[in-house]
Motif scaffolding. Structure first.
Motif, PDB file in Angstrom:
ATOM      1  N   ARG A 120       0.848  -1.195   0.000  1.00 16.70           N
ATOM      2  CA  ARG A 120       0.000   0.000   0.000  1.00 16.70           C
ATOM      3  C   ARG A 120       0.882   1.244   0.000  1.00 16.70           C
ATOM      4  O   ARG A 120       1.826   1.347   0.778  1.00 16.70           O
ATOM      5  CB  ARG A 120      -0.937  -0.021   1.207  1.00 16.70           C
ATOM      6  CG  ARG A 120      -2.002  -1.122   1.113  1.00 16.70           C
ATOM      7  CD  ARG A 120      -2.806  -1.258   2.380  1.00 16.70           C
ATOM      8  NE  ARG A 120      -1.960  -1.669   3.497  1.00 16.70           N
ATOM      9  CZ  ARG A 120      -2.016  -1.132   4.714  1.00 16.70           C
ATOM     10  NH1 ARG A 120      -2.866  -0.158   4.973  1.00 16.70           N
ATOM     11  NH2 ARG A 120      -1.234  -1.566   5.663  1.00 16.70           N
ATOM     12  N   VAL A 121       0.545   2.177  -0.879  1.00 16.80           N
ATOM     13  CA  VAL A 121       1.377   3.357  -1.112  1.00 16.80           C
ATOM     14  C   VAL A 121       0.600   4.610  -0.749  1.00 16.80           C
ATOM     15  O   VAL A 121      -0.537   4.800  -1.208  1.00 16.80           O
ATOM     16  CB  VAL A 121       1.821   3.422  -2.590  1.00 16.80           C
ATOM     17  CG1 VAL A 121       2.642   4.668  -2.854  1.00 16.80           C
ATOM     18  CG2 VAL A 121       2.600   2.169  -2.971  1.00 16.80           C
ATOM     19  N   ALA A 122       1.190   5.491   0.046  1.00 17.50           N
ATOM     20  CA  ALA A 122       0.521   6.716   0.462  1.00 17.50           C
ATOM     21  C   ALA A 122       0.449   7.713  -0.692  1.00 17.50           C
ATOM     22  O   ALA A 122       1.326   7.769  -1.551  1.00 17.50           O
ATOM     23  CB  ALA A 122       1.253   7.344   1.650  1.00 17.50           C
ATOM     24  N   PHE A 123      -0.619   8.509  -0.707  1.00 17.48           N
ATOM     25  CA  PHE A 123      -0.784   9.562  -1.709  1.00 17.48           C
ATOM     26  C   PHE A 123       0.142  10.738  -1.413  1.00 17.48           C
ATOM     27  O   PHE A 123       0.351  11.117  -0.263  1.00 17.48           O
ATOM     28  CB  PHE A 123      -2.222  10.095  -1.701  1.00 17.48           C
ATOM     29  CG  PHE A 123      -3.208   9.214  -2.408  1.00 17.48           C
ATOM     30  CD1 PHE A 123      -3.255   9.168  -3.789  1.00 17.48           C
ATOM     31  CD2 PHE A 123      -4.106   8.444  -1.687  1.00 17.48           C
ATOM     32  CE1 PHE A 123      -4.187   8.376  -4.442  1.00 17.48           C
ATOM     33  CE2 PHE A 123      -5.043   7.645  -2.330  1.00 17.48           C
ATOM     34  CZ  PHE A 123      -5.079   7.603  -3.708  1.00 17.48           C
ATOM     35  N   ILE A 124       0.676  11.345  -2.487  1.00 17.91           N
ATOM     36  CA  ILE A 124       1.391  12.624  -2.362  1.00 17.91           C
ATOM     37  C   ILE A 124       0.887  13.579  -3.449  1.00 17.91           C
ATOM     38  O   ILE A 124       1.589  14.468  -3.894  1.00 17.91           O
ATOM     39  CB  ILE A 124       2.911  12.449  -2.501  1.00 17.91           C
ATOM     40  CG1 ILE A 124       3.270  11.790  -3.846  1.00 17.91           C
ATOM     41  CG2 ILE A 124       3.480  11.647  -1.359  1.00 17.91           C
ATOM     42  CD1 ILE A 124       4.759  11.840  -4.165  1.00 17.91           C
ATOM     43  N   SER A 125      -0.353  13.389  -3.892  1.00 17.48           N
ATOM     44  CA  SER A 125      -0.844  13.994  -5.130  1.00 17.48           C
ATOM     45  C   SER A 125      -0.951  15.513  -5.117  1.00 17.48           C
ATOM     46  O   SER A 125      -1.148  16.122  -6.157  1.00 17.48           O
ATOM     47  CB  SER A 125      -2.208  13.401  -5.498  1.00 17.48           C
ATOM     48  OG  SER A 125      -3.135  13.602  -4.456  1.00 17.48           O
TER      49      SER A 125
END
Length: 344
Positions: A120-125
């Motif tokens: 699972r990858v955190a958002f940095i959008s």
């Protein structure tokens, strides 16, 4: 890892944007099979893409019925892939991933993805280029090295390009004429530049060019489009082909390919124009991050956002509708003029 399914559903712009993942993977791992699960209505923007091995299309009928949806998953996904990359990361794609039986499953971090995905990858959008970085980080969670991203492309055949030329000629638009596609409406009212300001913009383009105009819209939006048309000056209206619009999305792309520029609300049509190498001038809604969604900026494309001109408004508690009303056309007309001069 031999067979990968990338899931990106719903919006046309998102489906098109995520196609750079296929090129990134295939250039480093050409032996891998990489398939794409999308909603059927978005297929025209990925048709003929040489980096996608197979396209799995979810129909509206399958999506709306839980029994058909489960049958779709069993037929098209279960046991067919060892890796799922869920770019969409919503409940429906979670279900597909859960039923896939894949060993490796990666998605963006959300509270409900904990038990389904092993990466699972955190958002940095909201960062600069965040939309691209978010997608690349999904790959880097399961591959041993970093990837780079090239701008997405739409692939039209020579026959399709000729079809677009013939459509324009049939509708009285000569190939020698400058032609501007105007994105008069956004995908929702909240993403739509105020209609009177849009009419001012079109009049301005008409005064500073000798071009003709097509409006990008669908029939159910006719009322709002007619309002903009009637607000334009009589001289401008003579150059607007308001009744000329392509019957389908792929047809629209064939026509867009022959435009000199796309000007209008930021959204899927802007991404399509860029993917066809058509210069774009896009207007961002106040609540949309320009840093994240001005994808692959370059010299021929320009984008404007209210914060570019009135940053002080974003330090106050002002409704987004009011922010848009304060984003008057005069604030960026000089930038638009520079864009028009660059497309001559």
């Amino acid at each position: 890892m031999k067979k990968i399914l990338i899931i990106q559903q719903k919006m046309i712009g998102d489906v098109l944007t995520s196609t750079f993942l296929f090129e990134a993977i295939k250039k480093k791992y050409p032996h891998l099979q990489v398939d794409y699960l999308i909603n059927a209505h978005t297929y025209p923007v990925v048709k003929n893409n040489p980096y996608i091995d197979n396209i799995v299309q979810l129909s509206p009928e399958d999506e709306k019925n839980i029994f058909r949806l489960l049958h779709f998953a069993k037929k098209n996904i279960h046991g067919k892939y060892d890796t799922i990359i869920d770019v969409y990361s919503k409940i429906q794609s979670n279900l597909f991933t859960l039923l896939s039986g894949a060993k490796t499953k990666v998605a963006h971090y959300k509270w409900y993805t904990t038990r389904i995905y092993n990466h699972r990858v955190a958002f940095i959008s909201h960062d600069k280029d965040g939309t691209i970085k978010d997608r690349l980080r999904l790959l880097e969670a399961i591959f041993p090295e970093p990837f780079s991203a090239n701008p997405p492309r739409i692939y039209l055949s020579a026959e399709e390009e000729q079809k677009g030329r013939e459509f324009l000629t049939h509708n009285g638009i000569h190939p020698s004429k400058k032609l501007y596609m105007i994105g008069v409406l956004g995908s929702s009212p909240g993403k739509t530049y105020p209609l009177p300001y849009m009419a001012q913009l079109i009049d301005y383009v008409a005064r500073h060019t000798e071009g003709e105009f097509l409006f990008n819209y669908i029939p159910r939006q006719r009322k709002e489009v007619q309002q903009i048309f009637q607000t334009c000056s009589p001289k401008t209206r003579e150059r607007i082909h308001i009744d000329t619009y392509a019957p389908g999305l792929r047809d629209f792309l064939c026509v867009l390919k022959h435009c000199n520029a796309f000007i209008g609300n930021e959204g899927g049509a802007v991404h399509m124009a860029k993917a066809l190498n058509i210069p774009t001038f896009s207007i961002f809604a106040p609540h949309i991050s320009k840093a994240a969604w001005e994808l692959f900026p370059n010299e021929k494309d320009r984008a404007v956002h209210p914060a570019d001109y009135k940053p002080e408004l974003f330090t106050k508690k002002i409704k987004k509708e009011e922010l848009y009303q304060r984003f008057t056309f005069d604030l960026f007309e000089e930038d638009l003029l520079h864009f028009l001069q660059s497309t001559k």
